[in-house]
Design an enzyme around this catalytic site. Sequence first.
Site, short mmCIF file in Angstrom:
data_model
loop_
_atom_site.label_atom_id
_atom_site.label_comp_id
_atom_site.label_asym_id
_atom_site.label_seq_id
_atom_site.Cartn_x
_atom_site.Cartn_y
_atom_site.Cartn_z
N ARG A 12 0.83 -1.10 0.05
CA ARG A 12 0.09 -0.02 0.00
C ARG A 12 1.07 1.29 -0.03
NH1 ARG A 12 -1.17 -0.31 6.28
NH2 ARG A 12 0.44 1.04 6.96
N VAL A 60 10.92 -7.08 7.20
CA VAL A 60 12.37 -6.70 6.68
C VAL A 60 13.41 -6.39 7.88
CG1 VAL A 60 11.96 -6.17 4.55
CG2 VAL A 60 11.50 -4.52 6.24
N TYR A 151 11.70 8.26 14.84
CA TYR A 151 11.40 8.44 13.30
C TYR A 151 12.83 9.15 12.78
CZ TYR A 151 9.24 8.77 8.85
OH TYR A 151 8.93 8.63 7.55
P1 NAP Z 1 2.44 3.04 4.76
O1 NAP Z 1 1.25 3.71 4.16
O2 NAP Z 1 2.33 3.14 6.38
O3 NAP Z 1 3.18 1.91 4.41
C1 NAP Z 1 4.30 1.17 4.81
C2 NAP Z 1 4.30 -0.42 4.48
O4 NAP Z 1 5.20 -0.70 4.87
C3 NAP Z 1 2.84 -0.91 4.76
O5 NAP Z 1 2.53 -1.66 3.57
C4 NAP Z 1 3.46 -1.95 5.93
O6 NAP Z 1 2.88 -3.02 6.06
C5 NAP Z 1 4.80 -2.14 5.33
N1 NAP Z 1 5.94 -2.44 6.61
C6 NAP Z 1 5.54 -1.84 7.88
N2 NAP Z 1 6.51 -2.83 8.61
C7 NAP Z 1 7.08 -3.79 7.85
C8 NAP Z 1 8.22 -4.69 8.06
N3 NAP Z 1 8.65 -5.09 9.21
N4 NAP Z 1 8.40 -5.59 7.12
C9 NAP Z 1 7.76 -5.46 6.10
N5 NAP Z 1 6.81 -4.37 5.70
C10 NAP Z 1 6.48 -3.64 6.53
O7 NAP Z 1 3.64 4.28 4.78
P2 NAP Z 1 3.72 5.22 3.65
O8 NAP Z 1 3.40 6.37 3.95
O9 NAP Z 1 3.60 4.55 2.15
O10 NAP Z 1 5.47 5.60 3.63
C11 NAP Z 1 6.40 4.37 3.03
C12 NAP Z 1 8.02 4.97 3.11
O11 NAP Z 1 7.95 6.43 3.17
C13 NAP Z 1 8.25 4.71 4.65
O12 NAP Z 1 9.61 4.75 4.77
C14 NAP Z 1 7.96 6.29 5.42
O13 NAP Z 1 8.76 6.38 6.35
C15 NAP Z 1 8.48 6.97 4.13
N6 NAP Z 1 8.04 8.40 4.32
C16 NAP Z 1 6.54 8.40 4.19
C17 NAP Z 1 6.10 10.03 4.16
C18 NAP Z 1 4.80 10.36 4.13
O14 NAP Z 1 4.30 11.51 4.19
N7 NAP Z 1 3.74 9.24 3.98
C19 NAP Z 1 7.05 11.03 4.38
C20 NAP Z 1 8.43 10.74 4.36
C21 NAP Z 1 8.82 9.48 4.39
P3 NAP Z 1 1.52 -3.31 7.36
O15 NAP Z 1 0.37 -2.55 6.34
O16 NAP Z 1 1.38 -4.85 7.38
O17 NAP Z 1 2.03 -2.43 8.57
#
Ligand code: NAP
Length: 243
Positions: A12, A60, A151
Amino acid sequence: MSKTAIITGSGRGIGAAIAKRLAKDGFDIAINELSEEAGQQTAEECRALGVKAGVFAADVSDYAQCEEMIKKVKDEFKTIDVLVNNAGITRDGLLLRMSEETYDTVIRINQKSVFNMTKLAGAAMLRQKSGSIVNLASVAGLYGNPGQMNYSASKGAVIAMTKTAAKELGSRGIRVNAVAPGFIQTPMTDKLTEEQKSAILGQIAMKRYGQPEEIANVVAFLCSDDSSYVTGQIIEISGGLSM
Ligand code: NAP
């Protein structure tokens, strides 16, 4: 021969957008998620774009699970050409109220996972003498953010790890870069209160939140030959959150 990309946490959010964008660019896609079910929809959407896609369940942050997963991906797809370290979590709270366990959990999932996957996929890339690794950092890792001691520490480390890996692996044809997103609309940021969201919006020059596809476009550039002389770089994608 087609190329393979493995994207962690791509069931997602930003990870799913990256998987679909790389599928559009012709990569076969290895989707990683904590469970098989969580990755199935992304896999179907990638297959609909005409490439091979499979789901590889693993936490991971666990080295042994990563080792097993990389072996399975190599058995199924033969090469690993691109690794996107995307999986990440937030567990926000003010420093004085943050438990040790909350701190450690975020460091383990956001930071240790990058060590695990870069070491294991990097070894496969070394044998091929080519590859591109892209890490998901954050503006929190560049500038800090109140309520995110865990974080921002993890993402600051990811930035340092990106530069170290780029220096170690560059001579072997492997590039390592990171993107540092600002506020992107995903399930991760949906958790913020309306008050927090409007405070963030006030600081963004473009006066809107980013979309996962806008991160995926830059990641796709870093995975492509168009960025063949770019390594060790951190590209901020924040609509002008900080300048
Ligand atoms: P998200 O919607 O919460 O998606 C994160 C995904 O990672 C989820 O599918 C989750 O699976 C999976 N995950 C979590 N822990 C895991 C593990 N131990 N092993 C394998 N998969 C795991 O987050 P996002 O917003 O797309 O963010 C993606 C990346 O971008 C992250 O590294 C985040 O820190 C970074 N980021 C995001 C933002 C933002 O504004 N959204 C800003 C800066 C950086 P589950 O659903 O099973 O938990």
